[in-house]
Design a protein around this motif. Structure first.
Motif, PDB file in Angstrom:
ATOM      1  N   GLU A  54       0.868  -1.120   0.068  1.00 40.58           N
ATOM      2  CA  GLU A  54      -0.162   0.082  -0.078  1.00 40.58           C
ATOM      3  C   GLU A  54       0.752   1.180  -0.080  1.00 40.58           C
ATOM      4  O   GLU A  54       0.518   2.182  -0.639  1.00 40.58           O
ATOM      5  CB  GLU A  54      -0.801  -0.127   1.301  1.00 40.58           C
ATOM      6  N   LEU A  55       2.076   1.171   0.613  1.00 39.36           N
ATOM      7  CA  LEU A  55       2.807   2.528   0.640  1.00 39.36           C
ATOM      8  C   LEU A  55       3.417   2.622  -0.732  1.00 39.36           C
ATOM      9  O   LEU A  55       3.650   3.816  -1.284  1.00 39.36           O
ATOM     10  CB  LEU A  55       4.090   2.110   1.529  1.00 39.36           C
ATOM     11  N   LYS A  58       0.864   4.189  -2.753  1.00 39.17           N
ATOM     12  CA  LYS A  58       0.612   5.294  -2.477  1.00 39.17           C
ATOM     13  C   LYS A  58       1.652   6.420  -3.361  1.00 39.17           C
ATOM     14  O   LYS A  58       1.403   7.303  -4.038  1.00 39.17           O
ATOM     15  CB  LYS A  58       0.839   5.818  -0.991  1.00 39.17           C
ATOM     16  N   ILE A  61       0.603   6.243  -7.147  1.00 36.61           N
ATOM     17  CA  ILE A  61      -0.672   7.243  -7.193  1.00 36.61           C
ATOM     18  C   ILE A  61      -0.097   8.667  -7.515  1.00 36.61           C
ATOM     19  O   ILE A  61      -0.374   9.645  -8.271  1.00 36.61           O
ATOM     20  CB  ILE A  61      -1.520   7.119  -6.157  1.00 36.61           C
ATOM     21  N   HIS A  62       1.021   9.110  -6.714  1.00 37.02           N
ATOM     22  CA  HIS A  62       1.392  10.203  -6.594  1.00 37.02           C
ATOM     23  C   HIS A  62       2.162  10.522  -7.941  1.00 37.02           C
ATOM     24  O   HIS A  62       2.031  11.538  -8.585  1.00 37.02           O
ATOM     25  CB  HIS A  62       2.475  10.522  -5.395  1.00 37.02           C
ATOM     26  N   SER A 123      -9.021  -2.900  -1.861  1.00 39.32           N
ATOM     27  CA  SER A 123      -7.721  -1.754  -1.863  1.00 39.32           C
ATOM     28  C   SER A 123      -8.290  -0.590  -2.567  1.00 39.32           C
ATOM     29  O   SER A 123      -8.446  -0.526  -3.666  1.00 39.32           O
ATOM     30  CB  SER A 123      -6.343  -2.396  -2.250  1.00 39.32           C
ATOM     31  N   GLN A 125      -6.670   2.132  -3.072  1.00 39.46           N
ATOM     32  CA  GLN A 125      -5.616   2.765  -3.667  1.00 39.46           C
ATOM     33  C   GLN A 125      -5.441   1.829  -4.998  1.00 39.46           C
ATOM     34  O   GLN A 125      -4.904   2.258  -5.923  1.00 39.46           O
ATOM     35  CB  GLN A 125      -4.160   2.525  -2.825  1.00 39.46           C
TER      36      GLN A 125
END
Length: 277
Positions: A54-55, A58, A61-62, A123, A125
């Motif tokens: 998940e990190l 993240k 996505i950025h 999830s 994300q």
């Protein structure tokens, strides 16, 4: 005898009133976030595998959001760097499956019941990555309906052009006929494959020297999806290795559901153009 030199000589050793490594990274939050629900040895592996994934998502996505913005502004060089990073993030996620595969079916069975109905397909994300890339399956909003703030964030993504939409709009700005795509204003739903878009990519691939920036963008997108597909494939094989053909904890059909996901193409015309060259 001379005193041995201190290898840490000159390093800051006193942090009272100063920011340390752990302070900057908020490690107390990160390292306290693992709360196994059973006494099984392998549950910690399972939790850390998914939390670190998940990190990385993240960060993906950025980077995808930033690449979308750069392409929208015709600033392609930063977009290339960002998309390369996204591909490497998925390479990292792929490598993580090797660690999870050290867990056997017997070991997973010891804590699987503690997971309840939680499942990776929930999830948000991961869903955001798919929506940002261009796979806009509105049925997949439903698992997030109980979290209004998450649903709103996903709807915001759907309200704007995806990464692939922006690539196609870039083609139009560079004089290519992309048909109905040039007039689109509703970004929420799935887009049908488009023969004019396919023809545009075909022209670019036939003359890469003439259209080098667009050609490079196309390859960066294919790199991204290549690693994304490998991640999906490794997900399928890892799940089958650990639970066989049993249903998933979230109620899906498990491996058969994941195999169907392998058929989804994020950038379909970029894959089809290879057959036409």
């Amino acid at each position: 005898m001379a005193e041995a030199e201190n290898p840490a000589q000159g390093a800051q050793m006193e942090f009272r009133g100063r920011m340390s490594y752990g302070d900057y990274l908020h490690l107390e939050k990160v390292l306290d976030a693992q709360e196994p629900l059973s006494t099984a040895h392998d549950e910690l592996l399972f939790i850390i595998q998914h939390q670190t994934s998940e990190l990385w998502m993240k960060l993906a996505i950025h980077e995808i959001r930033s690449a979308i913005s750069a392409i929208r502004g015709d600033d392609l060089r930063p977009a290339f760097k960002m998309l390369t990073r996204v591909a490497r993030i998925f390479e990292q996620l792929n490598n993580a499956w090797d660690v999870l595969r050290t867990m056997t079916p017997s070991e997973y069975t010891q804590f699987r019941g503690a997971l309840g109905q939680s499942s990776g397909f929930q999830s948000y994300q991961y869903r955001a990555i798919e929506f940002l890339a261009g796979n806009r399956n509105l049925a997949m909003l439903k698992p997030h309906a109980h979290r209004p703030e998450i649903l709103s964030a996903l709807e915001d993504i759907l309200a704007s052009p995806s990464l692939y939409d922006e690539a196609i709009r870039l083609l139009a700005r560079n004089g290519f006929d992309v048909g109905a795509e040039a007039e689109r204003t509703d970004w929420r739903g799935a887009r049908p494959e488009n023969e004019q878009v396919l023809a545009a990519w075909r022209d670019i691939y036939r003359e890469p020297g003439r259209y080098w920036a667009l050609y490079e963008l196309a390859e960066k997108l294919v790199d991204f999806e290549d690693y994304f597909r490998r991640w999906r494939f490794n997900h399928v094989t890892t799940v089958e290795r650990i639970i066989g053909l049993k249903r998933g904890t979230g109620g899906t059909s498990g491996v058969s559901y994941l195999r169907k996901m392998l058929e989804v193409e994020l950038f379909p015309e970029l894959w089809k153009v290879r057959t036409e060259l």
